[in-house]
Scaffold this active site. Sequence first.
Site, PDB file in Angstrom:
ATOM      1  N   SER A  21       0.851  -1.270  -0.155  1.00 17.65           N
ATOM      2  CA  SER A  21       0.128  -0.040   0.155  1.00 17.65           C
ATOM      3  C   SER A  21       0.970   1.259   0.022  1.00 17.65           C
ATOM      4  O   SER A  21       1.919   1.182   0.677  1.00 17.65           O
ATOM      5  CB  SER A  21      -0.936   0.152   1.100  1.00 17.65           C
ATOM      6  OG  SER A  21      -1.669   1.221   1.340  1.00 17.65           O
ATOM      7  N   SER A  23      -0.821   4.273   0.710  1.00 17.92           N
ATOM      8  CA  SER A  23      -1.433   5.277   1.410  1.00 17.92           C
ATOM      9  C   SER A  23      -0.655   5.631   2.627  1.00 17.92           C
ATOM     10  O   SER A  23      -0.868   7.124   2.695  1.00 17.92           O
ATOM     11  CB  SER A  23      -2.680   4.413   2.166  1.00 17.92           C
ATOM     12  OG  SER A  23      -3.422   4.098   1.054  1.00 17.92           O
ATOM     13  N   THR A  68      -8.973  -1.757   2.817  1.00 19.80           N
ATOM     14  CA  THR A  68      -8.857  -2.102   1.504  1.00 19.80           C
ATOM     15  C   THR A  68      -9.223  -3.777   1.392  1.00 19.80           C
ATOM     16  O   THR A  68      -9.604  -4.292   2.264  1.00 19.80           O
ATOM     17  CB  THR A  68      -7.384  -1.678   0.942  1.00 19.80           C
ATOM     18  OG1 THR A  68      -7.178  -2.070  -0.162  1.00 19.80           O
ATOM     19  CG2 THR A  68      -6.175  -2.339   1.549  1.00 19.80           C
ATOM     20  N   LYS A  72     -13.429  -4.687   2.042  1.00 22.23           N
ATOM     21  CA  LYS A  72     -14.490  -3.393   2.034  1.00 22.23           C
ATOM     22  C   LYS A  72     -15.727  -3.827   2.006  1.00 22.23           C
ATOM     23  O   LYS A  72     -16.781  -3.001   2.693  1.00 22.23           O
ATOM     24  CB  LYS A  72     -14.027  -2.921   0.531  1.00 22.23           C
ATOM     25  CG  LYS A  72     -12.865  -2.206   0.600  1.00 22.23           C
ATOM     26  CD  LYS A  72     -12.465  -1.703  -0.985  1.00 22.23           C
ATOM     27  CE  LYS A  72     -11.410  -0.812  -1.098  1.00 22.23           C
ATOM     28  NZ  LYS A  72     -11.233  -0.440  -2.651  1.00 22.23           N
ATOM     29  N   GLY A 133     -15.100  -6.493 -14.930  1.00 23.56           N
ATOM     30  CA  GLY A 133     -15.140  -6.984 -13.508  1.00 23.56           C
ATOM     31  C   GLY A 133     -16.366  -6.921 -12.482  1.00 23.56           C
ATOM     32  O   GLY A 133     -16.937  -5.861 -12.790  1.00 23.56           O
ATOM     33  N   ALA A 134     -16.644  -7.511 -11.618  1.00 21.46           N
ATOM     34  CA  ALA A 134     -17.822  -7.406 -10.529  1.00 21.46           C
ATOM     35  C   ALA A 134     -17.500  -7.589  -9.306  1.00 21.46           C
ATOM     36  O   ALA A 134     -18.479  -8.363  -8.636  1.00 21.46           O
ATOM     37  CB  ALA A 134     -19.030  -8.139 -11.435  1.00 21.46           C
ATOM     38  N   GLY A 136     -15.673  -6.126  -5.446  1.00 20.19           N
ATOM     39  CA  GLY A 136     -15.867  -4.898  -4.537  1.00 20.19           C
ATOM     40  C   GLY A 136     -15.623  -3.756  -5.124  1.00 20.19           C
ATOM     41  O   GLY A 136     -16.292  -2.496  -4.940  1.00 20.19           O
ATOM     42  N   ARG A 158     -16.151 -12.382 -15.949  1.00 26.81           N
ATOM     43  CA  ARG A 158     -15.949 -13.955 -16.009  1.00 26.81           C
ATOM     44  C   ARG A 158     -17.119 -14.750 -15.728  1.00 26.81           C
ATOM     45  O   ARG A 158     -17.806 -15.621 -16.116  1.00 26.81           O
ATOM     46  CB  ARG A 158     -14.799 -14.047 -15.199  1.00 26.81           C
ATOM     47  CG  ARG A 158     -14.400 -15.656 -15.348  1.00 26.81           C
ATOM     48  CD  ARG A 158     -13.212 -15.863 -14.629  1.00 26.81           C
ATOM     49  NE  ARG A 158     -13.212 -15.715 -13.268  1.00 26.81           N
ATOM     50  CZ  ARG A 158     -12.065 -15.827 -12.701  1.00 26.81           C
ATOM     51  NH1 ARG A 158     -10.851 -16.222 -13.027  1.00 26.81           N
ATOM     52  NH2 ARG A 158     -12.163 -15.453 -11.287  1.00 26.81           N
TER      53      ARG A 158
HETATM   54  P1  ATR Z   1     -12.100  -6.387  -5.520  1.00 22.90           P
HETATM   55  O1  ATR Z   1     -12.186  -6.052  -4.227  1.00 22.90           O
HETATM   56  O2  ATR Z   1     -10.541  -5.787  -5.923  1.00 22.90           O
HETATM   57  O3  ATR Z   1     -12.963  -6.098  -6.619  1.00 22.90           O
HETATM   58  P2  ATR Z   1     -12.820  -9.077  -5.781  1.00 22.90           P
HETATM   59  O4  ATR Z   1     -14.171  -8.851  -5.244  1.00 22.90           O
HETATM   60  O5  ATR Z   1     -12.207 -10.444  -5.414  1.00 22.90           O
HETATM   61  O6  ATR Z   1     -11.875  -8.163  -5.639  1.00 22.90           O
HETATM   62  O7  ATR Z   1     -13.097  -9.109  -7.493  1.00 22.90           O
HETATM   63  C1  ATR Z   1     -12.025  -9.618  -8.333  1.00 22.90           C
HETATM   64  C2  ATR Z   1     -12.506  -9.457  -9.826  1.00 22.90           C
HETATM   65  O8  ATR Z   1     -11.682  -9.951 -10.674  1.00 22.90           O
HETATM   66  C3  ATR Z   1     -13.883 -10.383 -10.017  1.00 22.90           C
HETATM   67  O9  ATR Z   1     -14.659  -9.624 -11.000  1.00 22.90           O
HETATM   68  C4  ATR Z   1     -13.104 -11.747 -10.825  1.00 22.90           C
HETATM   69  O10 ATR Z   1     -14.128 -12.411 -11.640  1.00 22.90           O
HETATM   70  P3  ATR Z   1     -15.024 -13.454 -11.042  1.00 22.90           P
HETATM   71  O11 ATR Z   1     -16.428 -12.771 -10.320  1.00 22.90           O
HETATM   72  O12 ATR Z   1     -15.530 -14.286 -12.229  1.00 22.90           O
HETATM   73  O13 ATR Z   1     -14.484 -14.001  -9.889  1.00 22.90           O
HETATM   74  C5  ATR Z   1     -12.075 -11.054 -11.714  1.00 22.90           C
HETATM   75  N1  ATR Z   1     -10.959 -11.884 -11.840  1.00 22.90           N
HETATM   76  C6  ATR Z   1     -10.233 -12.372 -11.098  1.00 22.90           C
HETATM   77  N2  ATR Z   1      -9.297 -13.172 -11.793  1.00 22.90           N
HETATM   78  C7  ATR Z   1      -9.650 -13.172 -13.035  1.00 22.90           C
HETATM   79  C8  ATR Z   1      -9.199 -13.796 -14.118  1.00 22.90           C
HETATM   80  N3  ATR Z   1      -8.163 -14.654 -13.848  1.00 22.90           N
HETATM   81  N4  ATR Z   1      -9.997 -13.710 -15.433  1.00 22.90           N
HETATM   82  C9  ATR Z   1     -11.095 -12.740 -15.290  1.00 22.90           C
HETATM   83  N5  ATR Z   1     -11.470 -12.120 -14.397  1.00 22.90           N
HETATM   84  C10 ATR Z   1     -10.918 -12.441 -13.158  1.00 22.90           C
END
Ligand code: ATR
Length: 278
Positions: A21, A23, A68, A72, A133-134, A136, A158
Amino acid sequence: MSSEPTAADRYGVMGYPVAHSRSPVIHRLFAHQTGQNIQYELLKVAPDKLEQAVRQFQRTGGKGLNITTPHKTEVCKLADQLSERASTAGAVNTLAFQDGEIFGDNTDGIGLLRDLVVNRGLSIENANILVLGAGGATRGIVGPLLEMQPALLLIANRTPEKATIIADHFARHGSIAACAFDDIEDRDWQLIVNATSAGFKGEKLPYPASAIGTSTLCYDLSYGLKATPFCEWAKAHGAEQAVMGWGMLVEQAAESFHIWRGVRPDTKPVLKQLRLNA
Ligand code: ATR
């Protein structure tokens, strides 16, 4: 009459891992710039110790925390009061301790907006925005982006079901949809935001290169000393602008600092001092 120097107010960032970090550096620079007497610690806290660690920090006089990954979402439960934006996001990155109560807020979205709109002059109104991505991180930025009234905010993931849950949750806030990476439609995307952790283990990125147009700003929420996998991927597929999230990092920190200290630091010299190519 001699006066004792007053003790610095205590702040910190809790995460797991947290050693990477920036921060502490950023908040020390803010404190120096604004003449605030604070100290800022790195706090590595495993998920099963989160509540204990937050309560202990509060009990021992701590004034505020940044939260972080991966805490979160979980930390929302510990707040006595949540800001509207944190409550809508279901994610908190800032805690303030006051009068025995815990206030939770989320400055990620406003930090991203300030970097995009103020620092980079991007117009979000009527823009087509693709968020990859979906998790946090996505939850934290979707509400503030929708407030700027884009033509469409498409979340691709994904696991598309997770994107759909977020899109449904924010449907009343604006034009939002969800899909799998393979189903990303061809559009003139003005902005692609990467909010996944894909590529850091050397895996190939699963996004369609056709999403990148000549004027697309590719923005990675991740940052590093060398280009992130997403920025490398974007450049390799013709993006003229592929930037890492250093600006967002400093801007969200400035919003947290403002919540805690009531003073807004100037972010430009801090970005410069970090010598970041943001
Ligand atoms: P954060 O809090 O940083 O958003 P998270 O909640 O673990 O972390 O989310 C990680 C994101 O990265 C998710 O959207 C994850 O996809 P899934 O929901 O399908 O798990 C995505 N992600 C992580 N590794 C991936 C990969 N190799 N290919 C595609 N998406 C990936």
